[in-house]
Design a protein around this motif. Sequence first.
Motif, PDB file in Angstrom:
ATOM      1  N   ALA A   1      34.381 -37.273  40.471  1.00 61.34           N
ATOM      2  CA  ALA A   1      34.102 -35.892  40.079  1.00 61.34           C
ATOM      3  C   ALA A   1      32.819 -35.838  39.259  1.00 61.34           C
ATOM      4  N   THR A   2      32.170 -34.692  39.298  1.00 61.70           N
ATOM      5  CA  THR A   2      30.982 -34.432  38.489  1.00 61.70           C
ATOM      6  C   THR A   2      31.370 -33.430  37.416  1.00 61.70           C
ATOM      7  N   TRP A   3      31.079 -33.786  36.156  1.00 57.50           N
ATOM      8  CA  TRP A   3      31.518 -32.974  35.020  1.00 57.50           C
ATOM      9  C   TRP A   3      30.323 -32.245  34.403  1.00 57.50           C
ATOM     10  N   HIS A   4      30.507 -30.948  34.196  1.00 60.18           N
ATOM     11  CA  HIS A   4      29.468 -30.068  33.654  1.00 60.18           C
ATOM     12  C   HIS A   4      29.933 -29.524  32.305  1.00 60.18           C
ATOM     13  N   PHE A   5      29.119 -29.706  31.261  1.00 61.98           N
ATOM     14  CA  PHE A   5      29.437 -29.080  29.981  1.00 61.98           C
ATOM     15  C   PHE A   5      28.787 -27.708  29.951  1.00 61.98           C
ATOM     16  N   ILE A   6      29.603 -26.662  29.741  1.00 59.20           N
ATOM     17  CA  ILE A   6      29.094 -25.289  29.817  1.00 59.20           C
ATOM     18  C   ILE A   6      29.374 -24.495  28.545  1.00 59.20           C
ATOM     19  N   GLY A   7      29.759 -25.201  27.472  1.00 55.14           N
ATOM     20  CA  GLY A   7      30.015 -24.526  26.206  1.00 55.14           C
ATOM     21  C   GLY A   7      28.841 -24.650  25.257  1.00 55.14           C
ATOM     22  N   SER A   8      28.932 -23.951  24.135  1.00 54.32           N
ATOM     23  CA  SER A   8      27.895 -24.075  23.116  1.00 54.32           C
ATOM     24  C   SER A   8      27.955 -25.470  22.505  1.00 54.32           C
ATOM     25  N   ILE A   9      26.803 -25.973  22.079  1.00 52.61           N
ATOM     26  CA  ILE A   9      26.708 -27.359  21.612  1.00 52.61           C
ATOM     27  C   ILE A   9      26.355 -27.388  20.132  1.00 52.61           C
TER      28      ILE A   9
ATOM     29  N   SER B   1      25.401 -29.693  16.821  1.00 50.14           N
ATOM     30  CA  SER B   1      24.628 -30.928  16.652  1.00 50.14           C
ATOM     31  C   SER B   1      25.516 -32.151  16.498  1.00 50.14           C
ATOM     32  N   ASN B   2      26.648 -32.000  15.825  1.00 48.39           N
ATOM     33  CA  ASN B   2      27.506 -33.166  15.586  1.00 48.39           C
ATOM     34  C   ASN B   2      28.367 -33.522  16.797  1.00 48.39           C
ATOM     35  N   LYS B   3      28.201 -32.807  17.903  1.00 49.19           N
ATOM     36  CA  LYS B   3      28.981 -33.080  19.109  1.00 49.19           C
ATOM     37  C   LYS B   3      28.125 -33.648  20.244  1.00 49.19           C
ATOM     38  N   THR B   4      26.840 -33.804  20.025  1.00 43.16           N
ATOM     39  CA  THR B   4      25.957 -34.191  21.127  1.00 43.16           C
ATOM     40  C   THR B   4      26.273 -35.577  21.678  1.00 43.16           C
ATOM     41  N   GLN B   5      26.708 -36.496  20.820  1.00 39.84           N
ATOM     42  CA  GLN B   5      26.997 -37.845  21.311  1.00 39.84           C
ATOM     43  C   GLN B   5      28.142 -37.825  22.318  1.00 39.84           C
ATOM     44  N   ASP B   6      29.184 -37.066  22.028  1.00 36.78           N
ATOM     45  CA  ASP B   6      30.317 -36.979  22.942  1.00 36.78           C
ATOM     46  C   ASP B   6      29.916 -36.275  24.238  1.00 36.78           C
ATOM     47  N   VAL B   7      29.085 -35.247  24.141  1.00 39.78           N
ATOM     48  CA  VAL B   7      28.618 -34.555  25.343  1.00 39.78           C
ATOM     49  C   VAL B   7      27.821 -35.525  26.212  1.00 39.78           C
ATOM     50  N   ALA B   8      26.903 -36.261  25.595  1.00 38.68           N
ATOM     51  CA  ALA B   8      26.074 -37.208  26.346  1.00 38.68           C
ATOM     52  C   ALA B   8      26.908 -38.304  26.983  1.00 38.68           C
ATOM     53  N   GLN B   9      27.975 -38.695  26.325  1.00 39.98           N
ATOM     54  CA  GLN B   9      28.803 -39.787  26.836  1.00 39.98           C
ATOM     55  C   GLN B   9      29.649 -39.352  28.029  1.00 39.98           C
ATOM     56  N   HIS B  10      30.239 -38.154  27.952  1.00 39.23           N
ATOM     57  CA  HIS B  10      31.267 -37.772  28.922  1.00 39.23           C
ATOM     58  C   HIS B  10      30.742 -37.017  30.139  1.00 39.23           C
ATOM     59  N   PHE B  11      29.617 -36.320  30.016  1.00 43.51           N
ATOM     60  CA  PHE B  11      29.237 -35.360  31.043  1.00 43.51           C
ATOM     61  C   PHE B  11      28.047 -35.823  31.879  1.00 43.51           C
ATOM     62  N   ASP B  12      28.014 -35.306  33.100  1.00 36.03           N
ATOM     63  CA  ASP B  12      26.908 -35.576  34.019  1.00 36.03           C
ATOM     64  C   ASP B  12      25.822 -34.503  33.915  1.00 36.03           C
ATOM     65  N   TRP B  13      26.250 -33.280  33.645  1.00 40.83           N
ATOM     66  CA  TRP B  13      25.353 -32.134  33.513  1.00 40.83           C
ATOM     67  C   TRP B  13      25.660 -31.413  32.207  1.00 40.83           C
ATOM     68  N   VAL B  14      24.613 -30.853  31.593  1.00 41.51           N
ATOM     69  CA  VAL B  14      24.770 -29.973  30.437  1.00 41.51           C
ATOM     70  C   VAL B  14      24.005 -28.692  30.741  1.00 41.51           C
ATOM     71  N   HIS B  15      24.709 -27.566  30.755  1.00 42.02           N
ATOM     72  CA  HIS B  15      24.112 -26.291  31.155  1.00 42.02           C
ATOM     73  C   HIS B  15      23.572 -25.484  29.973  1.00 42.02           C
ATOM     74  N   THR B  16      23.813 -25.913  28.757  1.00 49.78           N
ATOM     75  CA  THR B  16      23.636 -25.019  27.616  1.00 49.78           C
ATOM     76  C   THR B  16      22.664 -25.551  26.569  1.00 49.78           C
ATOM     77  N   VAL B  17      21.610 -26.202  26.998  1.00 48.40           N
ATOM     78  CA  VAL B  17      20.590 -26.668  26.051  1.00 48.40           C
ATOM     79  C   VAL B  17      19.660 -25.500  25.748  1.00 48.40           C
ATOM     80  N   ASP B  18      19.582 -25.120  24.486  1.00 52.05           N
ATOM     81  CA  ASP B  18      18.788 -23.933  24.144  1.00 52.05           C
ATOM     82  C   ASP B  18      17.832 -24.152  22.977  1.00 52.05           C
ATOM     83  N   ARG B  19      17.718 -25.408  22.529  1.00 49.96           N
ATOM     84  CA  ARG B  19      16.746 -25.702  21.474  1.00 49.96           C
ATOM     85  C   ARG B  19      16.391 -27.182  21.516  1.00 49.96           C
ATOM     86  N   GLU B  20      15.212 -27.483  20.989  1.00 49.99           N
ATOM     87  CA  GLU B  20      14.688 -28.842  21.065  1.00 49.99           C
ATOM     88  C   GLU B  20      15.583 -29.833  20.348  1.00 49.99           C
TER      89      GLU B  20
END
Length: 237
Positions: free
Chosen positions: A79-87, A89-108
């Motif tokens: 399966a391909t997993w997409h993160f589509i929630g708000s992110i 800063s203290n959750k970015t490591q888990d997002v990077a580890q678990h997901f293939d796509w991140v749809h909600t990047v809105d700042r540098e």
Amino acid sequence: MSELDTHSIEARLTALNQRIERACAACGRSPQEVTLVGVSKTKPAKDVAMAHALGLANFGENYLQEAGDKIQALKQLEATWHFIGSIQSNKTQDVAQHFDWVHTVDREKIGKRLSAQCPSNKVLNVLVQVNIDDDPAKGGCSAAELPNLVNQLTSLPNLKVRGLMTILSQASEPRASYQSVAQLYHDVRQALSEANKPHWDSLSMGMTGDLEHAIAAGATHIRIGTALFGERALPDQ
């Protein structure tokens, strides 16, 4: 899972695929150009497994703790997993580890953290979230901020910047707003370096009520929850 549950998901998935096919036919596109992302937030792993068995391969999650447990439970699935929630800063490591796509990047800052915290040899597919309606209740950068943010993100080593994502406000007129996002997508692509243009290929927009408008405007990913999995339970977190 009961036979009733199985039948319900199968019937909903069939109906959604037929809707996508009709929407594509109406605007001269191929259904193969549109990826259905099943939004499985608050739904149990068994529902995701059933949808996967019926041919769905892409799943979207909003809530990180729930998603991590679910992804681990279903790690045997292709399966391909997409993160589509708000992110946060203290959750970015888990997002990077678990997901293939991140749809909600809105700042540098978020992009830098995702890139730095990617596991070894992993490249994360990211979309830049645009707040096309300037709705204070929605995430996303403004249209004016977009070109600079894309330049910043494309310089990061472990991110592949694939395109744009948007969530419309309730007062938005879907066809016009999605066409505006599509125009931004094309404008940004024109300004990209030749090295980055091949990766710029994705527009995540459209949900149950307006997927036809999104597909007509060029959506490559539509995010569908209730119309596939049924009504959602409220999350604990």
